[in-house]
Write an enzyme that holds these catalytic residues in place. Structure first.
Site, PDB file in Angstrom:
ATOM      1  N   LYS A 301       0.843  -1.202   0.000  1.00 50.65           N
ATOM      2  CA  LYS A 301       0.000   0.000   0.000  1.00 50.65           C
ATOM      3  C   LYS A 301       0.876   1.249   0.000  1.00 50.65           C
ATOM      4  O   LYS A 301       0.595   2.223  -0.698  1.00 50.65           O
ATOM      5  CB  LYS A 301      -0.917   0.009   1.223  1.00 50.65           C
ATOM      6  CG  LYS A 301      -1.991  -1.049   1.167  1.00 50.65           C
ATOM      7  CD  LYS A 301      -3.040  -0.802   2.236  1.00 50.65           C
ATOM      8  CE  LYS A 301      -4.095  -1.884   2.225  1.00 50.65           C
ATOM      9  NZ  LYS A 301      -3.660  -3.112   2.927  1.00 50.65           N
ATOM     10  N   ARG A 379     -18.814  20.915  20.480  1.00 47.47           N
ATOM     11  CA  ARG A 379     -17.852  21.065  21.568  1.00 47.47           C
ATOM     12  C   ARG A 379     -18.422  22.048  22.603  1.00 47.47           C
ATOM     13  O   ARG A 379     -19.200  22.944  22.278  1.00 47.47           O
ATOM     14  CB  ARG A 379     -16.528  21.617  21.033  1.00 47.47           C
ATOM     15  CG  ARG A 379     -15.922  20.831  19.900  1.00 47.47           C
ATOM     16  CD  ARG A 379     -15.174  19.611  20.320  1.00 47.47           C
ATOM     17  NE  ARG A 379     -14.137  19.828  21.307  1.00 47.47           N
ATOM     18  CZ  ARG A 379     -13.506  18.817  21.914  1.00 47.47           C
ATOM     19  NH1 ARG A 379     -13.837  17.562  21.644  1.00 47.47           N
ATOM     20  NH2 ARG A 379     -12.557  19.066  22.780  1.00 47.47           N
ATOM     21  N   TYR A 411     -10.966  19.251  30.002  1.00 44.47           N
ATOM     22  CA  TYR A 411     -11.127  20.498  30.768  1.00 44.47           C
ATOM     23  C   TYR A 411      -9.950  20.687  31.712  1.00 44.47           C
ATOM     24  O   TYR A 411      -9.344  21.755  31.774  1.00 44.47           O
ATOM     25  CB  TYR A 411     -12.433  20.419  31.552  1.00 44.47           C
ATOM     26  CG  TYR A 411     -12.667  21.567  32.501  1.00 44.47           C
ATOM     27  CD1 TYR A 411     -13.038  22.815  32.020  1.00 44.47           C
ATOM     28  CD2 TYR A 411     -12.535  21.394  33.876  1.00 44.47           C
ATOM     29  CE1 TYR A 411     -13.265  23.873  32.887  1.00 44.47           C
ATOM     30  CE2 TYR A 411     -12.762  22.439  34.752  1.00 44.47           C
ATOM     31  CZ  TYR A 411     -13.124  23.679  34.252  1.00 44.47           C
ATOM     32  OH  TYR A 411     -13.348  24.710  35.119  1.00 44.47           O
ATOM     33  N   ARG A 412      -9.615  19.645  32.416  1.00 50.69           N
ATOM     34  CA  ARG A 412      -8.512  19.739  33.380  1.00 50.69           C
ATOM     35  C   ARG A 412      -7.185  19.952  32.661  1.00 50.69           C
ATOM     36  O   ARG A 412      -6.262  20.551  33.204  1.00 50.69           O
ATOM     37  CB  ARG A 412      -8.468  18.459  34.232  1.00 50.69           C
ATOM     38  CG  ARG A 412      -7.490  18.543  35.370  1.00 50.69           C
ATOM     39  CD  ARG A 412      -7.867  17.637  36.521  1.00 50.69           C
ATOM     40  NE  ARG A 412      -6.895  17.749  37.588  1.00 50.69           N
ATOM     41  CZ  ARG A 412      -5.970  16.839  37.856  1.00 50.69           C
ATOM     42  NH1 ARG A 412      -5.927  15.728  37.172  1.00 50.69           N
ATOM     43  NH2 ARG A 412      -5.112  17.041  38.831  1.00 50.69           N
TER      44      ARG A 412
END
Ligand code: DCP
Ligand code: MN
Length: 560
Positions: A301, A379, A411-412
């Site tokens: 490939k 989002r 978020y954190r």
């Protein structure tokens, strides 16, 4: 789909033909019953004379050539025992562990979990089986036993062959490494660079001073497969071919993902990642097969992309409305690969409209996933997560005094937008801690924040649902989880991600003789410890990093 599988089976069979003899002499591992002699030759011959019969262990309709291992996860002890006893009684061999001669591995896991598990517990570079084992769903064994003879396993396969074979080409890789590796002399090295399959990113972890001293003493060579892969991270690719190949392979991996072909997805992504990182421009597909886990088929490939700039297989996929629909359906919350396949292949659905027209046949969760499809896909701005966090904190501390909660996930890590909201709860009192979620959920409903439950059982320690700040806000996905304080450090680390960062930390932990999960850090069985030893007192992430001999990495720096 059907066509692809059939083809895979045929080529797999012919590829393995040469190895059968070797395998048949090596059936020496622990078995619950003695397999009749010379089973391999017999089954190979019968398969050859009847081309329609797949050349697969047990496919000649007897159990003689079946050497099975039942992965003991997510399967009850009793069920496991019954299955094993039945196989043994019918003349199959039952292995107590995955040995190089095990040819059927049955698991109630998805393939990525299974491979991860095998890597953690069984495989390393030297004992990875020489022959590709068959990963089958548990149902393969259940149905086979019902019918008394091994049935055609194709619908039950958990993965396909191609890359597995490449995985054992470690020898080649060793040579490659010798040629290209910059000296990673550990005496001075304090940083471990880790990179895990499925991503093109690298994680650097700094070893704590204490551990660094020890390491210097031992003068252990840190260089590892992963380390090497990372060293080339600054790809120099004057022709841009590597990135072209990598991008196309990544797209191909997306298509495999849509089809639920996790093994091909995993191996194709792995190839894409390695190629993106090569410190030199790739000249041929054959050259790529010198890299770990890149086999001939992937090599071909890659050659095609280098020759033509595109990949027919990918173009075909993209033009296939079935694959497009598979991808679309799996983006509906509550719809997995199997359901998407059923809708596409059996029912002929192609669009969300088709799904909506048959809304009565959806599960409750799928109906919610469909109804709020666009809400869930959007989002969430950071400011909104903050507002939701404040509401959850207010309600939670009112109903469970003394509860601690942390919003983890992206978020954190400081992201500006988040896909969902992941909240972890704990409490100094274990009983209170584990019941926190079940007590907070009804209160959050009352407060109007939670709008839909996606978990049917609200008494558990984990909850999934939708929430909404107000009538004009979108519906957002929210997860709530309770942990004992002794689990909290590990839980915070796990659910703060990134997934990639955490996998790297787990890889590190494993090499140090630990196993790290979402709940615990366990010192694994060794001559010193005599048994698995959970490390106590890991209330915080800092404690987990310290126990692992690593410098603390703040969440914002884990967004990798
Ligand atoms: N298969 C998974 C899924 C999750 N996690 C961990 C790492 C994630 O960071 C955390 C939360 O999972 P999310 O899917 O919510 O991912 P994020 O919060 O990182 O991103 P998003 O913004 O998409 O929610 O859980 C993991 O290790 N392995
Ligand atoms: Mn999240």
């Amino acid at each position: 789909m059907a066509k692809r599988r059939a083809k895979g089976a045929a080529s797999g069979g012919s590829e393995r033909g040469g190895k059968r003899g070797k395998r048949s002499t090596a059936t020496t591992s622990s078995t619950a019953s003695t397999a009749p002699s010379a089973p391999s030759a017999a089954s190979a011959a019968s398969a050859a004379s009847a081309p329609s019969a797949p050349l697969v262990a047990g496919s000649d309709g007897t159990w003689a050539d079946v050497r099975v291992y039942v992965v003991p996860l997510r399967i009850g002890a009793v069920q496991g025992r019954v299955l094993r006893n039945r196989v043994a009684a019918l003349g199959g061999a039952v292995h107590d562990f995955v040995s190089p001669t095990t040819n059927v591995i049955v698991a109630n896991l998805d393939v990525s979990e299974l491979i991860e598990w095998l890597r953690q517990t069984t495989w390393n570079e030297s004992n990875t089986p020489q022959e590709e084992p068959r990963f089958h769903k548990l149902d393969y064994l259940v149905d086979s036993l019902k019918q008394q003879s091994p049935i055609s396993p194709h619908d039950f396969r958990l993965h396909s062959d191609e890359e597995y074979v490449a995985q054992v080409k470690m020898a080649k890789y060793q040579q490659y490494r010798r040629e290209h590796q910059r000296r990673a002399d550990v005496s001075g090295t304090r940083t471990v660079a880790l990179s895990v399959a499925g991503s093109d990113k690298m994680v650097s972890l700094e070893v704590s001073d204490e551990l660094a001293k020890k390491r210097r003493k031992k003068a252990r060579v840190l260089a590892s497969r992963e380390f090497f892969a990372c060293q080339g991270a600054k790809a120099t690719d004057p022709k841009g071919n590597n990135m072209l190949v990598s991008r196309q392979l990544n797209e191909l991996a997306d298509m495999y993902k849509a089809e639920g072909d996790q093994w091909r997805e995993y191996t194709t992504r792995n190839a894409a990642r390695r190629i993106a990182k090569l410190p030199f421009a790739l000249k041929s597909g054959a050259e790529a097969t010198k890299l770990p886990k890149i086999g001939k088929k992937l090599g071909a490939k890659i050659q095609e992309i280098l020759d033509t700039g595109s990949l027919r297989k990918l173009e075909n996929f993209k033009a296939d409305d079935k694959v497009v629909a598979l991808e679309l359906f799996q983006s509906i919350w509550g719809v997995g690969a199997a359901t998407a396949r059923k809708w596409v292949h059996q029912r002929g659905w192609r669009t969300l409209r088709d799904v909506r027209d048959h809304a009565d046949s959806l599960t409750t969760n799928q109906a919610i996933g469909l109804k709020y499809y666009h809400d869930i896909k959007s989002r969430i701005p950071r400011s909104e997560v903050m507002a939701i966090e404040a509401r959850v904190r207010e309600v939670a501390t009112a109903v469970v005094p003394g509860v601690a909660l942390t919003v983890c996930g992206s978020y954190r890590r400081g992201r500006l937008t988040c896909g969902d909201i992941d909240v972890l709860f704990t409490h100094p009192d274990d009983k209170v801690a584990v019941s926190a979620v079940s007590r907070v959920v009804p209160a959050l409903h009352d407060a109007g924040l939670l709008t839909h439950d996606l978990t049917s059982d609200n008494r558990g320690d984990s909850y999934m649902g939708l929430c909404r700040l107000g009538p004009d806000s979108l519906h957002r996905r929210i997860d709530l989880k309770s942990f004992k304080q002794s689990e909290y450090g590990c839980a915070l680390l796990y659910f703060s991600g990134s997934e990639h960062f955490c996998r790297s930390v787990r890889t590190w932990a494993r090499r140090q003789g630990y196993s790290l999960s979402e709940r615990a850090l366990v010192r694994r069985f060794s001559r010193d410890t005599k048994s698995d030893l959970p490390i106590p007192g890991l209330f915080t992430e800092e404690a987990v990093f310290q126990a692992l001999g690593l410098k603390y990495v703040p969440p914002e720096e884990r967004d990798i």
